[in-house]
Design a protein around this motif. Sequence first.
Motif, PDB file in Angstrom:
ATOM      1  N   ARG A 194       0.915  -1.446   0.199  1.00 53.64           N
ATOM      2  CA  ARG A 194       0.259   0.067   0.060  1.00 53.64           C
ATOM      3  C   ARG A 194       0.983   0.995   0.354  1.00 53.64           C
ATOM      4  NH1 ARG A 194      -2.168   3.069   4.332  1.00 53.64           N
ATOM      5  NH2 ARG A 194      -1.045   1.853   5.247  1.00 53.64           N
ATOM      6  N   ILE A 195       1.706   1.455   0.950  1.00 50.37           N
ATOM      7  CA  ILE A 195       2.782   2.114   1.030  1.00 50.37           C
ATOM      8  C   ILE A 195       3.992   1.852   0.542  1.00 50.37           C
ATOM      9  CG2 ILE A 195       3.750   4.028   2.417  1.00 50.37           C
ATOM     10  CD1 ILE A 195       1.091   4.562   3.891  1.00 50.37           C
ATOM     11  N   LEU A 196       4.873   2.298  -0.698  1.00 55.64           N
ATOM     12  CA  LEU A 196       6.630   1.553  -0.776  1.00 55.64           C
ATOM     13  C   LEU A 196       7.843   2.528  -0.933  1.00 55.64           C
ATOM     14  CD1 LEU A 196       8.006  -0.347  -2.667  1.00 55.64           C
ATOM     15  CD2 LEU A 196       7.610   1.619  -4.338  1.00 55.64           C
ATOM     16  N   THR A 197       8.345   2.247   0.745  1.00 51.60           N
ATOM     17  CA  THR A 197       9.190   2.803   0.666  1.00 51.60           C
ATOM     18  C   THR A 197      10.901   1.999   0.482  1.00 51.60           C
ATOM     19  OG1 THR A 197       9.712   1.230   2.298  1.00 51.60           O
ATOM     20  CG2 THR A 197       8.682   2.707   2.877  1.00 51.60           C
ATOM     21  N   PRO A 198      12.421   2.994   0.218  1.00 46.81           N
ATOM     22  CA  PRO A 198      13.152   2.662  -0.813  1.00 46.81           C
ATOM     23  C   PRO A 198      13.434   1.484   0.178  1.00 46.81           C
ATOM     24  CG  PRO A 198      13.359   4.665   0.019  1.00 46.81           C
ATOM     25  CD  PRO A 198      11.455   4.212  -0.198  1.00 46.81           C
ATOM     26  N   THR A 199      13.426   0.974   1.212  1.00 44.35           N
ATOM     27  CA  THR A 199      13.823  -0.194   1.641  1.00 44.35           C
ATOM     28  C   THR A 199      13.178  -1.335   0.921  1.00 44.35           C
ATOM     29  OG1 THR A 199      14.729   0.742   4.065  1.00 44.35           O
ATOM     30  CG2 THR A 199      14.324  -1.508   4.056  1.00 44.35           C
TER      31      THR A 199
ATOM     32  N   PRO B 132       3.072   8.200  -7.228  1.00 47.59           N
ATOM     33  CA  PRO B 132       4.016   9.228  -7.229  1.00 47.59           C
ATOM     34  C   PRO B 132       5.101  10.006  -6.405  1.00 47.59           C
ATOM     35  CG  PRO B 132       1.349   9.170  -8.270  1.00 47.59           C
ATOM     36  CD  PRO B 132       1.804   8.010  -7.283  1.00 47.59           C
ATOM     37  N   ASN B 133       4.239   9.658  -5.170  1.00 44.67           N
ATOM     38  CA  ASN B 133       5.447  10.766  -4.489  1.00 44.67           C
ATOM     39  C   ASN B 133       6.993   9.939  -3.439  1.00 44.67           C
ATOM     40  OD1 ASN B 133       3.095  12.429  -3.964  1.00 44.67           O
ATOM     41  ND2 ASN B 133       1.926  11.455  -2.319  1.00 44.67           N
ATOM     42  N   TYR B 134       6.551   8.787  -4.295  1.00 50.44           N
ATOM     43  CA  TYR B 134       8.102   8.009  -4.103  1.00 50.44           C
ATOM     44  C   TYR B 134       9.069   8.155  -4.701  1.00 50.44           C
ATOM     45  CZ  TYR B 134      11.310   3.766  -4.576  1.00 50.44           C
ATOM     46  OH  TYR B 134      12.512   3.680  -4.013  1.00 50.44           O
ATOM     47  N   ARG B 135      10.265   8.243  -3.503  1.00 48.23           N
ATOM     48  CA  ARG B 135      11.448   8.764  -4.712  1.00 48.23           C
ATOM     49  C   ARG B 135      12.210   8.031  -4.140  1.00 48.23           C
ATOM     50  NH1 ARG B 135       8.172  11.516  -6.703  1.00 48.23           N
ATOM     51  NH2 ARG B 135       8.252  13.644  -7.528  1.00 48.23           N
ATOM     52  N   HIS B 136      12.822   7.855  -5.418  1.00 45.65           N
ATOM     53  CA  HIS B 136      14.799   6.457  -5.213  1.00 45.65           C
ATOM     54  C   HIS B 136      15.345   7.489  -3.763  1.00 45.65           C
ATOM     55  CE1 HIS B 136      12.972   3.113  -7.925  1.00 45.65           C
ATOM     56  NE2 HIS B 136      13.297   3.753  -8.912  1.00 45.65           N
ATOM     57  N   ASN B 137      16.185   7.212  -3.854  1.00 49.73           N
ATOM     58  CA  ASN B 137      17.188   7.261  -3.033  1.00 49.73           C
ATOM     59  C   ASN B 137      18.595   6.448  -3.044  1.00 49.73           C
ATOM     60  OD1 ASN B 137      17.193   4.817  -0.363  1.00 49.73           O
ATOM     61  ND2 ASN B 137      16.582   5.323   0.899  1.00 49.73           N
ATOM     62  N   GLY B 138      19.794   6.591  -2.630  1.00 45.76           N
ATOM     63  CA  GLY B 138      21.046   5.921  -2.312  1.00 45.76           C
ATOM     64  C   GLY B 138      21.071   4.881  -2.408  1.00 45.76           C
TER      65      GLY B 138
ATOM     66  N   VAL C 115      21.145   3.470 -14.735  1.00 46.11           N
ATOM     67  CA  VAL C 115      20.750   3.722 -13.700  1.00 46.11           C
ATOM     68  C   VAL C 115      21.794   4.570 -13.326  1.00 46.11           C
ATOM     69  CG1 VAL C 115      19.863   2.541 -11.773  1.00 46.11           C
ATOM     70  CG2 VAL C 115      19.421   1.096 -13.707  1.00 46.11           C
ATOM     71  N   ILE C 116      23.059   4.673 -13.264  1.00 50.70           N
ATOM     72  CA  ILE C 116      24.108   5.539 -13.060  1.00 50.70           C
ATOM     73  C   ILE C 116      23.495   6.791 -13.248  1.00 50.70           C
ATOM     74  CG2 ILE C 116      26.764   6.171 -12.909  1.00 50.70           C
ATOM     75  CD1 ILE C 116      27.355   3.269 -12.854  1.00 50.70           C
ATOM     76  N   ASP C 117      23.399   7.505 -14.963  1.00 56.52           N
ATOM     77  CA  ASP C 117      22.809   8.555 -15.212  1.00 56.52           C
ATOM     78  C   ASP C 117      21.996   8.828 -14.299  1.00 56.52           C
ATOM     79  OD1 ASP C 117      25.524   8.586 -16.205  1.00 56.52           O
ATOM     80  OD2 ASP C 117      24.067   8.002 -18.155  1.00 56.52           O
ATOM     81  N   GLN C 118      20.773   8.223 -14.526  1.00 56.67           N
ATOM     82  CA  GLN C 118      19.726   8.782 -13.402  1.00 56.67           C
ATOM     83  C   GLN C 118      19.647   8.872 -11.823  1.00 56.67           C
ATOM     84  OE1 GLN C 118      16.600   5.816 -13.848  1.00 56.67           O
ATOM     85  NE2 GLN C 118      14.878   6.489 -12.028  1.00 56.67           N
ATOM     86  N   MET C 119      20.786   8.503 -11.269  1.00 51.67           N
ATOM     87  CA  MET C 119      21.341   9.338 -10.004  1.00 51.67           C
ATOM     88  C   MET C 119      21.368   9.976  -9.784  1.00 51.67           C
ATOM     89  SD  MET C 119      22.903   5.971  -7.124  1.00 51.67           S
ATOM     90  CE  MET C 119      24.782   7.034  -8.546  1.00 51.67           C
ATOM     91  N   LYS C 120      22.252  10.287 -10.716  1.00 48.64           N
ATOM     92  CA  LYS C 120      23.074  12.255 -10.688  1.00 48.64           C
ATOM     93  C   LYS C 120      21.866  13.118 -11.684  1.00 48.64           C
ATOM     94  CE  LYS C 120      25.252  12.767 -14.916  1.00 48.64           C
ATOM     95  NZ  LYS C 120      26.781  12.433 -15.976  1.00 48.64           N
ATOM     96  N   GLU C 121      21.134  12.982 -12.126  1.00 51.49           N
ATOM     97  CA  GLU C 121      20.247  13.676 -11.855  1.00 51.49           C
ATOM     98  C   GLU C 121      18.697  14.039 -10.786  1.00 51.49           C
ATOM     99  OE1 GLU C 121      17.902  12.137 -15.711  1.00 51.49           O
ATOM    100  OE2 GLU C 121      19.208  12.146 -17.094  1.00 51.49           O
ATOM    101  N   ASP C 122      18.899  12.365 -10.059  1.00 50.69           N
ATOM    102  CA  ASP C 122      18.090  13.036  -8.803  1.00 50.69           C
ATOM    103  C   ASP C 122      18.732  13.650  -8.111  1.00 50.69           C
ATOM    104  OD1 ASP C 122      15.566  11.469 -10.404  1.00 50.69           O
ATOM    105  OD2 ASP C 122      16.148  10.193  -8.751  1.00 50.69           O
TER     106      ASP C 122
END
Length: 500
Positions: A7-12, A39-45, A67-74
């Motif tokens: 129901r709620i997604l966390t990075p972990t 929509p409110n979820y964001r990837h973390n390190g 994915v590395i490029d995406q991490m840089k943009e985030d």
Amino acid sequence: MSVRWPRILTPTHLSQIITYQKNPLTALQIFNQAQQKYPNYRHNGPVYATMINILGNSGRISEMKQVIDQMKEDSCECKDSVFVGAIRTFASAGMVKEAVHLFNSIPQFNCVNYTESFNTVLELMIKESNFKSARQLFLENSWRLEVKSRVKSLNFLMEGLCQFGKSDLALNVFQEMDFQGCYPSRESYRILMKGLCNDGRLNEATHLLYSMFWRISQKGSGEDIVIYRILLDALCDNGQVEEALELLGKILRKGLKAPKSRRHRIDLSKCESGEDLEATKRLINEALIRGGVPSMGSYSAMAIDLYKEGRVGEADKVFDEMRKKGFWPSLLMYEAKAEALSKKGRVNEVVKLIEEDIKEGTCVPSVKLYNIVLKCLCDAGDSDLGVGYLKKMAKQVGCVANKETYCILVNGLCEDGKFVEASQVLEEMLIKSHWPGPETYNILVRGLCSKGKQYEAVIWLEEMVSQGMVPDISLWNSLVASVCCKMSDINVCYEGILTQ
């Protein structure tokens, strides 16, 4: 692809979901879908690190770069270990330029410390014998606040120079440490001492030893014993036995801080003739052990060094002496002994070590020790026994089989012609999210075909294709030959095709 989304997604939680996927491309699809579904979820390190490691370990380099490029943009905060893993992935694929490019782009990421990445790229350049680029890299990055330690990187430079017979340049690097604001470590002295002795620069090596008395050995650490031994052995090999014995006395007094009572108990009269160099060196080694104050550090350092040189008998004597003095061998000593025995093909002794010897002390087997044992068994054609050790690892708390464990066992079983058993181990390997390279699939599919296991071969061929790998045409040939198992059947097939 069916995923039970929470129901709620966390990075972990997302990290756990993608880690459990058997296919890295499936894991990547789930990773990309997460932000669309939430929509409110964001990837973390950490979740980026998990995804990058999965793709890197499975050889999906183009997807890893995306994915590395995406991490840089985030611009999310990321750890140095992410870049270390990616750099090593590039290096193992022969993409050295890409590895260096990634390191140079790290300042564009939100990473506050990239010391290990710096050392990894430096080590890579030195292995490629690219000393000019390594020097330039050091000059451009060693002053940065994000690079915390210079001693390790300077040690890499010295070791690389010494390996190529340039100990004179390594000595210059060593002497520059003070100007770099560094304090030479014990490893610095060991690297340079070995380099100077290998190049026959024994005068410089002796002066280095005296400087070591003044800086490193002031408290008489037993771990210094390995460095002393390098020089003493080199002097003996050069016919300078008297000089070696004279220096030994100074080492016992100034380096190891040995009490007079212990020094006077050492009988070196048999060394004076110098006729049997190996016997002389053995006596000197015993003097270093018995002359100093007994310590775990001195016993461990000497034994590990002897095992690395393949001098198992002498190292075993250090083992026995250590036990008599009430010290239990360390895990590093057991690993060094297992590796030395394995190189000599002494399989029974390796098995005894992990089954009996290690249980007498306070250590438990590590993943590295299990891998050494598995490699030894597989090389000897006893891969069946290796499967048993894989099961033991699963029962041992804190000992988790890694990718190397599974690769050793799968390849060993295939070499022994046990392809069905190899299939079972490979299945477990994929469940644990370790992905083999195409060469492993190739040998397994061919082997299954040769055993008439066409169905299993097709399953693994499909798995291979699903991971984006392109099977060799020889695999298809093997499958066809397996179906048409007799040459007469193959001829009938060809005749049918030609008449159509």
